[in-house]
Scaffold this active site. Sequence first.
Site, mmCIF file in Angstrom:
data_model
loop_
_atom_site.group_PDB
_atom_site.id
_atom_site.type_symbol
_atom_site.label_atom_id
_atom_site.label_comp_id
_atom_site.label_asym_id
_atom_site.label_seq_id
_atom_site.Cartn_x
_atom_site.Cartn_y
_atom_site.Cartn_z
ATOM 1 N N ASP A 241 3.128 -0.925 1.052
ATOM 2 C CA ASP A 241 2.785 -2.308 0.716
ATOM 3 C C ASP A 241 3.457 -2.808 -0.548
ATOM 4 O O ASP A 241 3.437 -3.999 -0.826
ATOM 5 C CB ASP A 241 1.253 -2.427 0.559
ATOM 6 N N HIS B 127 -1.734 6.760 -2.519
ATOM 7 C CA HIS B 127 -2.024 6.902 -1.092
ATOM 8 C C HIS B 127 -2.900 8.128 -0.890
ATOM 9 O O HIS B 127 -2.731 9.126 -1.595
ATOM 10 C CB HIS B 127 -0.723 7.058 -0.293
HETATM 11 N N1 ACO Z 1 -3.574 2.415 -9.851
HETATM 12 C C1 ACO Z 1 -4.148 3.137 -10.851
HETATM 13 N N2 ACO Z 1 -4.779 4.310 -10.658
HETATM 14 C C2 ACO Z 1 -4.861 4.777 -9.405
HETATM 15 C C3 ACO Z 1 -4.294 4.095 -8.318
HETATM 16 C C4 ACO Z 1 -3.639 2.873 -8.567
HETATM 17 N N3 ACO Z 1 -3.086 2.173 -7.578
HETATM 18 N N4 ACO Z 1 -4.526 4.779 -7.180
HETATM 19 C C5 ACO Z 1 -5.209 5.876 -7.545
HETATM 20 N N5 ACO Z 1 -5.407 5.873 -8.893
HETATM 21 C C6 ACO Z 1 -6.053 6.933 -9.684
HETATM 22 C C7 ACO Z 1 -7.570 6.877 -9.567
HETATM 23 O O1 ACO Z 1 -8.129 6.034 -10.544
HETATM 24 C C8 ACO Z 1 -7.934 8.329 -9.733
HETATM 25 O O2 ACO Z 1 -7.836 8.621 -11.112
HETATM 26 P P1 ACO Z 1 -8.856 9.719 -11.771
HETATM 27 O O3 ACO Z 1 -8.509 11.015 -11.100
HETATM 28 O O4 ACO Z 1 -8.562 9.673 -13.229
HETATM 29 O O5 ACO Z 1 -10.246 9.241 -11.428
HETATM 30 C C9 ACO Z 1 -6.787 9.074 -9.046
HETATM 31 O O6 ACO Z 1 -5.654 8.192 -9.137
HETATM 32 C C10 ACO Z 1 -7.063 9.403 -7.567
HETATM 33 O O7 ACO Z 1 -7.418 8.186 -6.928
HETATM 34 P P2 ACO Z 1 -8.456 8.071 -5.728
HETATM 35 O O8 ACO Z 1 -8.994 6.702 -5.693
HETATM 36 O O9 ACO Z 1 -9.445 9.207 -5.802
HETATM 37 O O10 ACO Z 1 -7.513 8.367 -4.505
HETATM 38 P P3 ACO Z 1 -7.759 7.904 -3.015
HETATM 39 O O11 ACO Z 1 -6.978 8.827 -2.166
HETATM 40 O O12 ACO Z 1 -9.215 7.772 -2.726
HETATM 41 O O13 ACO Z 1 -7.153 6.425 -3.007
HETATM 42 C C11 ACO Z 1 -5.900 4.520 -2.517
HETATM 43 C C12 ACO Z 1 -6.048 6.036 -2.298
HETATM 44 C C13 ACO Z 1 -7.186 3.807 -2.083
HETATM 45 C C14 ACO Z 1 -4.748 4.034 -1.669
HETATM 46 C C15 ACO Z 1 -5.634 4.248 -4.034
HETATM 47 O O14 ACO Z 1 -4.455 4.914 -4.421
HETATM 48 C C16 ACO Z 1 -5.544 2.752 -4.342
HETATM 49 O O15 ACO Z 1 -6.571 2.105 -4.561
HETATM 50 N N6 ACO Z 1 -4.296 2.179 -4.360
HETATM 51 C C17 ACO Z 1 -4.134 0.745 -4.571
HETATM 52 C C18 ACO Z 1 -4.386 -0.005 -3.273
HETATM 53 C C19 ACO Z 1 -3.267 0.197 -2.254
HETATM 54 O O16 ACO Z 1 -2.083 0.107 -2.579
HETATM 55 N N7 ACO Z 1 -3.676 0.434 -1.017
HETATM 56 C C20 ACO Z 1 -2.734 0.594 0.114
HETATM 57 C C21 ACO Z 1 -2.687 2.020 0.543
HETATM 58 S S1 ACO Z 1 -1.536 2.203 1.872
HETATM 59 C C22 ACO Z 1 -2.374 1.569 3.206
HETATM 60 O O17 ACO Z 1 -3.545 1.711 3.396
HETATM 61 C C23 ACO Z 1 -1.599 0.778 4.077
#
Ligand code: ACO
Length: 431
Positions: free
Chosen positions: A361, A304
């Site tokens: 979710d 998140h």
């Molecule tokens: N699975 C694997 N790796 C992940 C995940 C995940 N679900 N989420 C983040 N990471 C990793 C990224 O690859 C990144 O790794 P790195 O530092 O080695 O490059 C690190 O964690 C940080 O991730 P970001 O994408 O920079 O974080 P951001 O805050 O932009 O993303 C997000 C948040 C979009 C929710 C992300 O965690 C994600 O894609 N999750 C899966 C989709 C999801 O569940 N979305 C619902 C969110 S809740 C809502 O909106 C209702």
Amino acid sequence: MTEHAKLVYNGNSIDLPLVEGSEGEMAIDITKLRSETGLVTLDYGFANTGSCLSEITFMDGEKGILRYRGIPVEQLAEHSTFKETSYLLINGCLPSQEELTEFSVLLNDHSLVHEDMQIFYANYPRQSHPMGILSSMVNALRSFYPALQITEEEINMTVTRLLSKIRTMAAMSYKFSRGHKVVYPRPDLSYCANFLNMMFDTPVKPYEIDEDVVQALNVFWILHADHEQNCSTSAVRIVGSGRVNLYAAISAGIAALWGPLHGGANQAVIEMLMDIHASGGDLKTMVKRAKDPNDPFRLMGFGHRVYKTYDPRAKIMKAMCDKILKKLKIVDPLLDLAKRLEEIALSDAYFVDRNLYPNIDFYSGIVLRAIGIPTNMFTVMFAIGRLPGWIAQWKESIDDPRWKLSRPRQIYTGPKQTDYVPIKKRDARKN
Ligand code: ACO
């Protein structure tokens, strides 16, 4: 304590005022940055940018706190209803009995959808995604109902219309997708029971209302009701800042919510769990893929932007899964898979180091499946829940004298001025 932050750049400096929120959050006010220095800020995904002052929702991502108008979401999930929570978000305080009754009457009065709108529903291809239908139908409301939004009374009318009709419209799209007759709203039913009845009642099998299912839906919608300046809420505020009508702004919010990184994650989680189940429950491969920087796959329902600890809503949703499955005597293999997946991820250094925990979710789809909601409607359920939050945020904007047209800047990195070359010359150069 200092009341300014000093920015030093290229031998110059500027003092920027600090702003403090009611929970001690600090921000640097850069309102005058460009006019006084010519500089702009660069902040991908607005991860460091506050776009407004807001009194609606407080969240602390490090401590796992979420409060609506100061009230912890845990208390609302335990004691309130979605209708009462909607009132709280939109009007700023919990209603008296009289106010709640008046609100219920208005919601009932506006629950019907113009019969002519059924033509649209009937003509969508059957396999259309219900989020696409909902977004366009909410926008279409403006053609059927006036978007009165000048006086407080007019705003209340438009707001209740939208709150009430959205659940009728969502249920209508489901009925049309099945080729079934539309079920009309009933004034004797509560907000949640009414929706369930419009979804599942049929002439051959009347829907039996189960209070535990109604309660589960209340909790589901309360947990989704607001989440401050997330992607879809920002879309509502940004589109609204052009002074469009409320229906258009909410339609934009629904479109933004649809994405799998945002509200669409609830559908993506169940599809991911179903894939894992179909392939024999190979969780380790999924986790390995999620960690591979060269694989675009991510563990859906994990991570998140703000929560760097367990999402407080996910805790409640997980408990709700156990409760509702037990009550309905359902054994869902996906719940077991989800719990095992969570266990593996939370003991893996990749997820621990990045503070990746289940978000709302991760478990919500299992609750929705148990109460009979089809997978492609999961994000529609999220949208109905988020509607009071979007409305509250839009109302707060229109009441704010500082509300400006949203218009971020950019740092241009394209070519410097080049002269136009006529097509013959361009072709001659190529040959
Ligand atoms: N699975 C694997 N790796 C992940 C995940 C995940 N679900 N989420 C983040 N990471 C990793 C990224 O690859 C990144 O790794 P790195 O530092 O080695 O490059 C690190 O964690 C940080 O991730 P970001 O994408 O920079 O974080 P951001 O805050 O932009 O993303 C997000 C948040 C979009 C929710 C992300 O965690 C994600 O894609 N999750 C899966 C989709 C999801 O569940 N979305 C619902 C969110 S809740 C809502 O909106 C209702």
